[in-house]
Design a protein around this motif. Structure first.
Motif, PDB file in Angstrom:
ATOM      1  N   TYR A  91      -3.778  21.133  21.602  1.00 31.73           N
ATOM      2  CA  TYR A  91      -3.783  19.666  21.449  1.00 31.73           C
ATOM      3  C   TYR A  91      -2.532  19.085  22.103  1.00 31.73           C
ATOM      4  CZ  TYR A  91      -7.609  20.407  18.212  1.00 31.73           C
ATOM      5  OH  TYR A  91      -8.808  20.774  17.658  1.00 31.73           O
ATOM      6  N   PRO A  92      -2.479  19.097  23.436  1.00 33.48           N
ATOM      7  CA  PRO A  92      -1.281  18.621  24.139  1.00 33.48           C
ATOM      8  C   PRO A  92      -0.995  17.141  23.908  1.00 33.48           C
ATOM      9  CG  PRO A  92      -3.104  18.999  25.670  1.00 33.48           C
ATOM     10  CD  PRO A  92      -3.520  19.583  24.354  1.00 33.48           C
ATOM     11  N   GLN A  93      -1.966  16.395  23.402  1.00 38.96           N
ATOM     12  CA  GLN A  93      -1.749  14.974  23.150  1.00 38.96           C
ATOM     13  C   GLN A  93      -0.862  14.726  21.931  1.00 38.96           C
ATOM     14  OE1 GLN A  93      -4.504  16.721  22.594  1.00 38.96           O
ATOM     15  NE2 GLN A  93      -6.062  15.593  21.426  1.00 38.96           N
ATOM     16  N   VAL A  94      -0.627  15.753  21.104  1.00 35.24           N
ATOM     17  CA  VAL A  94       0.200  15.595  19.906  1.00 35.24           C
ATOM     18  C   VAL A  94       1.673  15.726  20.288  1.00 35.24           C
ATOM     19  CG1 VAL A  94       0.779  16.576  17.650  1.00 35.24           C
ATOM     20  CG2 VAL A  94      -1.611  16.444  18.379  1.00 35.24           C
ATOM     21  N   ASP A  95       2.466  14.739  19.925  1.00 36.05           N
ATOM     22  CA  ASP A  95       3.899  14.725  20.220  1.00 36.05           C
ATOM     23  C   ASP A  95       4.626  15.666  19.259  1.00 36.05           C
ATOM     24  OD1 ASP A  95       6.541  14.209  20.769  1.00 36.05           O
ATOM     25  OD2 ASP A  95       6.416  12.039  20.503  1.00 36.05           O
ATOM     26  N   THR A  96       5.283  16.683  19.795  1.00 33.96           N
ATOM     27  CA  THR A  96       5.970  17.667  18.954  1.00 33.96           C
ATOM     28  C   THR A  96       7.496  17.602  19.084  1.00 33.96           C
ATOM     29  OG1 THR A  96       5.742  19.346  20.686  1.00 33.96           O
ATOM     30  CG2 THR A  96       4.020  19.261  18.981  1.00 33.96           C
ATOM     31  N   ALA A  97       8.023  16.508  19.658  1.00 37.40           N
ATOM     32  CA  ALA A  97       9.480  16.401  19.853  1.00 37.40           C
ATOM     33  C   ALA A  97      10.220  16.481  18.514  1.00 37.40           C
ATOM     34  CB  ALA A  97       9.814  15.109  20.581  1.00 37.40           C
ATOM     35  N   PHE A  98       9.766  15.721  17.516  1.00 39.15           N
ATOM     36  CA  PHE A  98      10.442  15.747  16.214  1.00 39.15           C
ATOM     37  C   PHE A  98      10.278  17.111  15.553  1.00 39.15           C
ATOM     38  CE2 PHE A  98      10.481  15.276  11.601  1.00 39.15           C
ATOM     39  CZ  PHE A  98      11.722  14.681  11.413  1.00 39.15           C
ATOM     40  N   VAL A  99       9.116  17.721  15.745  1.00 34.01           N
ATOM     41  CA  VAL A  99       8.858  19.031  15.148  1.00 34.01           C
ATOM     42  C   VAL A  99       9.859  20.055  15.679  1.00 34.01           C
ATOM     43  CG1 VAL A  99       7.147  20.830  14.770  1.00 34.01           C
ATOM     44  CG2 VAL A  99       6.418  18.445  14.988  1.00 34.01           C
ATOM     45  N   ARG A 100      10.061  20.058  16.994  1.00 37.09           N
ATOM     46  CA  ARG A 100      10.997  21.005  17.594  1.00 37.09           C
ATOM     47  C   ARG A 100      12.430  20.696  17.156  1.00 37.09           C
ATOM     48  NH1 ARG A 100       9.095  25.094  20.096  1.00 37.09           N
ATOM     49  NH2 ARG A 100       7.015  24.976  21.039  1.00 37.09           N
ATOM     50  N   TYR A 101      12.744  19.437  17.006  1.00 40.23           N
ATOM     51  CA  TYR A 101      14.062  19.049  16.474  1.00 40.23           C
ATOM     52  C   TYR A 101      14.249  19.636  15.068  1.00 40.23           C
ATOM     53  CZ  TYR A 101      17.154  15.946  13.788  1.00 40.23           C
ATOM     54  OH  TYR A 101      18.110  15.438  12.940  1.00 40.23           O
ATOM     55  N   GLY A 102      13.221  19.583  14.252  1.00 41.20           N
ATOM     56  CA  GLY A 102      13.305  20.118  12.899  1.00 41.20           C
ATOM     57  C   GLY A 102      13.486  21.619  12.859  1.00 41.20           C
ATOM     58  N   LEU A 103      12.981  22.311  13.874  1.00 42.47           N
ATOM     59  CA  LEU A 103      13.109  23.765  13.929  1.00 42.47           C
ATOM     60  C   LEU A 103      14.454  24.205  14.506  1.00 42.47           C
ATOM     61  CD1 LEU A 103       9.560  24.795  15.231  1.00 42.47           C
ATOM     62  CD2 LEU A 103      10.440  24.925  12.901  1.00 42.47           C
ATOM     63  N   GLU A 104      15.161  23.282  15.166  1.00 40.78           N
ATOM     64  CA  GLU A 104      16.416  23.625  15.827  1.00 40.78           C
ATOM     65  C   GLU A 104      17.636  23.292  14.977  1.00 40.78           C
ATOM     66  OE1 GLU A 104      15.979  21.426  19.414  1.00 40.78           O
ATOM     67  OE2 GLU A 104      14.438  22.776  20.243  1.00 40.78           O
ATOM     68  N   GLN A 105      17.434  23.125  13.676  1.00 41.80           N
ATOM     69  CA  GLN A 105      18.553  22.796  12.790  1.00 41.80           C
ATOM     70  C   GLN A 105      19.544  23.964  12.738  1.00 41.80           C
ATOM     71  OE1 GLN A 105      18.810  19.615  11.149  1.00 41.80           O
ATOM     72  NE2 GLN A 105      17.262  19.359  12.751  1.00 41.80           N
ATOM     73  N   PRO A 106      20.854  23.661  12.862  1.00 45.51           N
ATOM     74  CA  PRO A 106      21.856  24.738  12.820  1.00 45.51           C
ATOM     75  C   PRO A 106      22.083  25.233  11.396  1.00 45.51           C
ATOM     76  CG  PRO A 106      22.930  22.613  12.981  1.00 45.51           C
ATOM     77  CD  PRO A 106      21.451  22.341  13.109  1.00 45.51           C
ATOM     78  N   VAL A 107      22.523  26.468  11.275  1.00 46.04           N
ATOM     79  CA  VAL A 107      22.895  27.000   9.969  1.00 46.04           C
ATOM     80  C   VAL A 107      24.124  26.240   9.484  1.00 46.04           C
ATOM     81  CG1 VAL A 107      23.670  29.037   8.705  1.00 46.04           C
ATOM     82  CG2 VAL A 107      21.969  29.267  10.533  1.00 46.04           C
ATOM     83  N   PRO A 108      24.095  25.658   8.278  1.00 40.64           N
ATOM     84  CA  PRO A 108      25.240  24.869   7.795  1.00 40.64           C
ATOM     85  C   PRO A 108      26.513  25.700   7.709  1.00 40.64           C
ATOM     86  CG  PRO A 108      23.303  24.519   6.430  1.00 40.64           C
ATOM     87  CD  PRO A 108      22.992  25.681   7.319  1.00 40.64           C
ATOM     88  N   GLN A 109      27.624  25.095   8.132  1.00 40.67           N
ATOM     89  CA  GLN A 109      28.938  25.715   8.033  1.00 40.67           C
ATOM     90  C   GLN A 109      29.779  24.943   7.028  1.00 40.67           C
ATOM     91  OE1 GLN A 109      29.520  28.580   9.719  1.00 40.67           O
ATOM     92  NE2 GLN A 109      27.388  28.383  10.432  1.00 40.67           N
TER      93      GLN A 109
END
Length: 301
Positions: A266-284
């Protein structure tokens, strides 16, 4: 996933439950106004085990009144399984010591649910479950009456899948899960993890054009879905064995693979926010503010 128009693979638990359903349907079909009777639940889906009850769907011309429902109850020589205060009092029977759920439905009600989901693309989970139940239901009486709606809901719309993806892919957000892992808070960690996995299940169902069977059948249904990350069952179960930060790493890989599947189908679905959510850094841990040169209130330096 298996063809819902065919009988599920019958293990010993399903076979005798289906035989019981066939015997009970003979009595139910004698009631005026009954158009069809079907077996639903775990027996129809092929998931029955030693703990399964029997779910019977009775389709009437009009919803039966209280007197007719009581007549059905008495005809089946049933007992009440729960007290009146329980929400399942009216539908939960006990027949010869075995639990049987009898659901009184009308085709008008089923068609209204189909309109909501198939035509209006509703992602209401209760409505989706109704269609999943109907799709897999095994007709015991009046098969021709049920066939048109079974064919109708068999055509799962692409737009319905898109609605589910847009609603639940954003649940793939790891920030709070990472904080719970760092803070050694297993209660919060597994609560957040479960919420993410609920969203993952709904996304995978949508990618496979499968209605919602309830979370009770999470692993049973996953085993039938062809479009899923490899070894999904084993990898998900391992999340509850691994240390939290390691589990987050494993979960991230599963979610990234799922997003890739969604982007391909489903390439019509925007996944920019989804990928942002997966790229969260480990808290320091933050350093002492004094060492960072932050001025205290009123400090003129």
């Amino acid at each position: 996933m298996r063809n819902s128009n065919k009988l599920p693979r019958m293990n010993q638990h399903a076979k005798w439950r289906l035989e019981l359903a066939q015997n009970l349907s003979k009595q139910l079909s004698n009631f005026s106004g009954v158009h069809a009777v079907a077996a639903g639940g775990s027996v129809a889906r092929g998931y029955a085990d030693a703990y399964s009850d029997l779910e019977l769907l009775v389709y009437w011309h009009h919803q039966p009144d209280a007197e007719t429902r009581l007549a059905v109850f008495n005809c089946l020589n049933a007992e009440r399984r729960y007290p009146k205060m329980d929400i399942g009092y009216d539908s939960a029977y006990l027949i010869d010591g075995f639990p049987v759920d009898v659901w009184h439905r009308t085709m008008e009600e089923e068609e209204a649910v189909a309109d909501k989901v198939v035509d209006q693309f509703s992602i209401d989970l209760d409505a989706s479950n109704v269609l999943d139940t109907m799709q897999f239901a095994i007709p015991l009486y009046g098969a021709g009456y049920l066939q048109p709606i079974k064919e109708r809901i068999g055509a799962y719309p692409d737009q319905l899948a898109v609605e589910f993806l847009e609603a639940y892919l954003p649940h793939f957000h790891l920030r709070q899960l990472l904080y719970a892992a760092r803070r050694d808070n297993p209660t919060a960690f597994y609560s957040i993890l479960n919420s993410i996995l609920d969203g993952l299940f709904l996304v995978l169902l949508a990618l496979n054009k499968s209605y919602f069977p309830t979370y009770k059948w999470f692993y049973k249904r996953l085993a039938e879905l062809p479009v899923v990350p490899e070894q999904i069952d084993f990898r998900l179960r391992q999340l509850y064995v691994e240390p939290p930060l390691s589990a987050v790493k494993q979960l991230t890989a599963i979610l990234e693979e799922t997003v890739a599947l969604a982007e391909r189908l489903y390439p019509q679905v925007d996944t920019a926010f989804v990928r942002y959510g997966l790229e969260q850094p480990v808290p320091q841990a933050y350093k002492n503010a004094i060492t960072l040169g932050v001025k205290a209130p009123g400090d003129s330096r």
